[in-house]
Design a protein around this motif. Structure first.
Motif, PDB file in Angstrom:
ATOM      1  N   GLN A  28      37.935 -52.163  26.503  1.00 41.33           N
ATOM      2  CA  GLN A  28      37.631 -52.539  27.796  1.00 41.33           C
ATOM      3  C   GLN A  28      38.880 -54.002  27.526  1.00 41.33           C
ATOM      4  N   ALA A  29      40.001 -53.957  26.599  1.00 38.69           N
ATOM      5  CA  ALA A  29      41.291 -54.560  27.143  1.00 38.69           C
ATOM      6  C   ALA A  29      41.562 -54.078  28.052  1.00 38.69           C
ATOM      7  N   ALA A  30      42.112 -53.721  28.514  1.00 35.75           N
ATOM      8  CA  ALA A  30      42.985 -52.417  28.911  1.00 35.75           C
ATOM      9  C   ALA A  30      43.272 -52.846  30.619  1.00 35.75           C
ATOM     10  N   LYS A  31      41.955 -53.765  31.040  1.00 33.80           N
ATOM     11  CA  LYS A  31      41.784 -54.274  31.952  1.00 33.80           C
ATOM     12  C   LYS A  31      42.814 -55.952  32.150  1.00 33.80           C
ATOM     13  N   ILE A  32      42.116 -56.274  31.225  1.00 32.94           N
ATOM     14  CA  ILE A  32      42.798 -57.780  31.289  1.00 32.94           C
ATOM     15  C   ILE A  32      44.445 -57.726  31.248  1.00 32.94           C
ATOM     16  N   ASN A  33      44.554 -58.972  32.597  1.00 37.28           N
ATOM     17  CA  ASN A  33      45.979 -59.781  32.481  1.00 37.28           C
ATOM     18  C   ASN A  33      46.176 -61.100  32.052  1.00 37.28           C
ATOM     19  N   CYS A  34      45.375 -61.696  31.241  1.00 41.00           N
ATOM     20  CA  CYS A  34      44.961 -63.393  31.560  1.00 41.00           C
ATOM     21  C   CYS A  34      45.741 -63.247  29.234  1.00 41.00           C
ATOM     22  N   PRO A  35      46.542 -64.433  29.719  1.00 42.98           N
ATOM     23  CA  PRO A  35      47.345 -64.523  28.730  1.00 42.98           C
ATOM     24  C   PRO A  35      46.668 -65.450  28.161  1.00 42.98           C
ATOM     25  N   MET A  36      47.046 -65.313  25.747  1.00 41.46           N
ATOM     26  CA  MET A  36      46.361 -65.641  25.293  1.00 41.46           C
ATOM     27  C   MET A  36      46.771 -67.529  25.204  1.00 41.46           C
ATOM     28  N   LEU A  37      46.418 -68.345  24.636  1.00 34.79           N
ATOM     29  CA  LEU A  37      46.436 -69.783  24.897  1.00 34.79           C
ATOM     30  C   LEU A  37      46.335 -70.439  22.648  1.00 34.79           C
ATOM     31  N   LEU A  38      47.110 -70.276  22.379  1.00 39.50           N
ATOM     32  CA  LEU A  38      46.801 -71.231  21.363  1.00 39.50           C
ATOM     33  C   LEU A  38      47.000 -72.475  20.872  1.00 39.50           C
ATOM     34  N   ILE A  39      46.361 -73.537  20.926  1.00 45.27           N
ATOM     35  CA  ILE A  39      46.404 -74.190  20.635  1.00 45.27           C
ATOM     36  C   ILE A  39      46.004 -75.322  18.455  1.00 45.27           C
ATOM     37  N   ASP A  40      47.153 -76.343  19.110  1.00 42.59           N
ATOM     38  CA  ASP A  40      47.828 -75.987  17.515  1.00 42.59           C
ATOM     39  C   ASP A  40      48.582 -75.099  15.959  1.00 42.59           C
ATOM     40  N   GLU A  41      48.511 -73.629  17.012  1.00 47.99           N
ATOM     41  CA  GLU A  41      48.866 -73.337  16.562  1.00 47.99           C
ATOM     42  C   GLU A  41      48.445 -72.193  15.775  1.00 47.99           C
ATOM     43  N   HIS A  42      46.699 -72.038  16.034  1.00 48.51           N
ATOM     44  CA  HIS A  42      46.401 -70.750  15.413  1.00 48.51           C
ATOM     45  C   HIS A  42      44.721 -70.939  15.646  1.00 48.51           C
ATOM     46  N   ILE A  43      44.212 -72.282  16.807  1.00 45.51           N
ATOM     47  CA  ILE A  43      43.350 -72.057  17.470  1.00 45.51           C
ATOM     48  C   ILE A  43      43.001 -71.518  18.914  1.00 45.51           C
ATOM     49  N   ILE A  44      42.420 -70.477  18.720  1.00 46.50           N
ATOM     50  CA  ILE A  44      42.126 -69.489  19.557  1.00 46.50           C
ATOM     51  C   ILE A  44      41.547 -70.179  21.091  1.00 46.50           C
ATOM     52  N   ALA A  45      41.616 -70.199  22.355  1.00 49.52           N
ATOM     53  CA  ALA A  45      40.961 -71.254  23.772  1.00 49.52           C
ATOM     54  C   ALA A  45      41.308 -70.689  24.598  1.00 49.52           C
ATOM     55  N   ASN A  46      40.717 -70.861  25.629  1.00 50.64           N
ATOM     56  CA  ASN A  46      40.758 -70.807  26.320  1.00 50.64           C
ATOM     57  C   ASN A  46      41.043 -72.066  27.991  1.00 50.64           C
ATOM     58  N   LYS A  47      41.727 -72.074  28.930  1.00 54.39           N
ATOM     59  CA  LYS A  47      42.113 -72.750  29.650  1.00 54.39           C
ATOM     60  C   LYS A  47      41.365 -74.253  29.819  1.00 54.39           C
ATOM     61  N   ASN A  48      40.100 -73.944  29.869  1.00 52.47           N
ATOM     62  CA  ASN A  48      39.676 -74.863  29.914  1.00 52.47           C
ATOM     63  C   ASN A  48      39.651 -76.047  28.783  1.00 52.47           C
ATOM     64  N   ILE A  49      39.537 -76.311  27.862  1.00 47.06           N
ATOM     65  CA  ILE A  49      40.049 -76.534  27.178  1.00 47.06           C
ATOM     66  C   ILE A  49      40.879 -77.772  27.198  1.00 47.06           C
ATOM     67  N   ILE A  50      41.900 -77.947  28.051  1.00 47.04           N
ATOM     68  CA  ILE A  50      42.647 -78.631  28.560  1.00 47.04           C
ATOM     69  C   ILE A  50      41.794 -79.042  29.885  1.00 47.04           C
ATOM     70  N   THR A  51      41.244 -80.447  30.239  1.00 47.82           N
ATOM     71  CA  THR A  51      40.742 -81.051  30.879  1.00 47.82           C
ATOM     72  C   THR A  51      41.203 -81.916  31.950  1.00 47.82           C
ATOM     73  N   SER A  52      42.514 -82.225  31.261  1.00 46.73           N
ATOM     74  CA  SER A  52      44.186 -82.929  31.810  1.00 46.73           C
ATOM     75  C   SER A  52      45.332 -83.046  31.389  1.00 46.73           C
ATOM     76  N   LYS A  53      46.132 -83.611  31.668  1.00 47.91           N
ATOM     77  CA  LYS A  53      47.342 -83.108  31.505  1.00 47.91           C
ATOM     78  C   LYS A  53      47.209 -84.765  30.723  1.00 47.91           C
ATOM     79  N   GLU A  54      47.091 -85.364  30.672  1.00 42.88           N
ATOM     80  CA  GLU A  54      46.904 -86.585  29.606  1.00 42.88           C
ATOM     81  C   GLU A  54      46.701 -85.950  28.037  1.00 42.88           C
ATOM     82  N   ASP A  55      45.772 -84.804  27.938  1.00 49.27           N
ATOM     83  CA  ASP A  55      45.308 -84.301  26.983  1.00 49.27           C
ATOM     84  C   ASP A  55      46.523 -83.736  25.953  1.00 49.27           C
ATOM     85  N   ILE A  56      47.631 -82.973  27.256  1.00 49.93           N
ATOM     86  CA  ILE A  56      48.850 -82.072  26.337  1.00 49.93           C
ATOM     87  C   ILE A  56      50.092 -83.360  26.073  1.00 49.93           C
ATOM     88  N   GLU A  57      49.925 -83.022  24.527  1.00 48.29           N
ATOM     89  CA  GLU A  57      51.099 -83.931  23.909  1.00 48.29           C
ATOM     90  C   GLU A  57      52.454 -82.464  23.571  1.00 48.29           C
TER      91      GLU A  57
END
Length: 167
Positions: A28-57
């Motif tokens: 089922q991974a064959a159809k996916i074209n979405c990049p992976m998001l790693l938070i702090d180098e080891h936490i797998i997340a999706n884009k919804n974890i970033i709620t505002s640009k102030e969250d990003i260091e």
């Protein structure tokens, strides 16, 4: 004899090059074209974890395909984003998820259909959309039951990921 040797060398080179570019994934991974998001180098997340640009260091993007020796290689099939956030992220380890589903703590875990090749990766709890218990079949060629953690919605799995503006 010389032509057999040359044929053997080219065959081994081709197989080696092909193996370098293959990803360990479920069908089922064959159809996916979405990049992976790693938070702090080891936490797998999706884009919804970033709620505002102030969250990003800090944020970084991998442009080139990394070496197979890197522990995150298998997660880079569709690109990878690294982000450091100012806020703390609640997470679950792979061992915790495996144990919850009645599997051995050290069982393999997949994310969005791609094998996680290092036990150090964790999942942001708010980014877990769905968890599938996968049983071995001839199609998926698994050797044992594993879990596949989806951080993508059903719509993203079918239609791809749309980049949205962060306010």
């Amino acid at each position: 004899m010389k032509s057999n040797f040359i044929f053997l060398v080219f065959t081994l080179f081709y197989l080696g090059a092909f193996a370098q570019n293959s990803f360990n994934k479920l069908p089922q991974a064959a159809k996916i074209n979405c990049p992976m998001l790693l938070i702090d180098e080891h936490i797998i997340a999706n884009k919804n974890i970033i709620t505002s640009k102030e969250d990003i260091e800090e944020i970084a993007v991998i442009k080139d395909k990394p070496s197979r020796e890197l522990h995150f290689y298998n997660l880079t099939a569709n690109g990878i984003l690294f982000a450091k956030l100012k806020k703390k992220i609640a997470y679950k380890t792979q061992a915790e998820l495996n144990t919850f589903f009645g599997l051995d703590a050290n069982n393999s875990v997949y994310v969005n259909g791609y094998l996680i090749e290092s036990a150090k990766y964790k999942f942001a709890t708010v980014s877990i959309v769905e968890v599938e218990l996968m049983t071995p079949t001839t199609k998926n060629r698994l050797e044992q039951k594993v879990i596949n953690v989806w951080t993508l919605t059903q719509e993203e799995r079918e239609n791809g990921c749309a980049l949205s503006q962060i306010k």
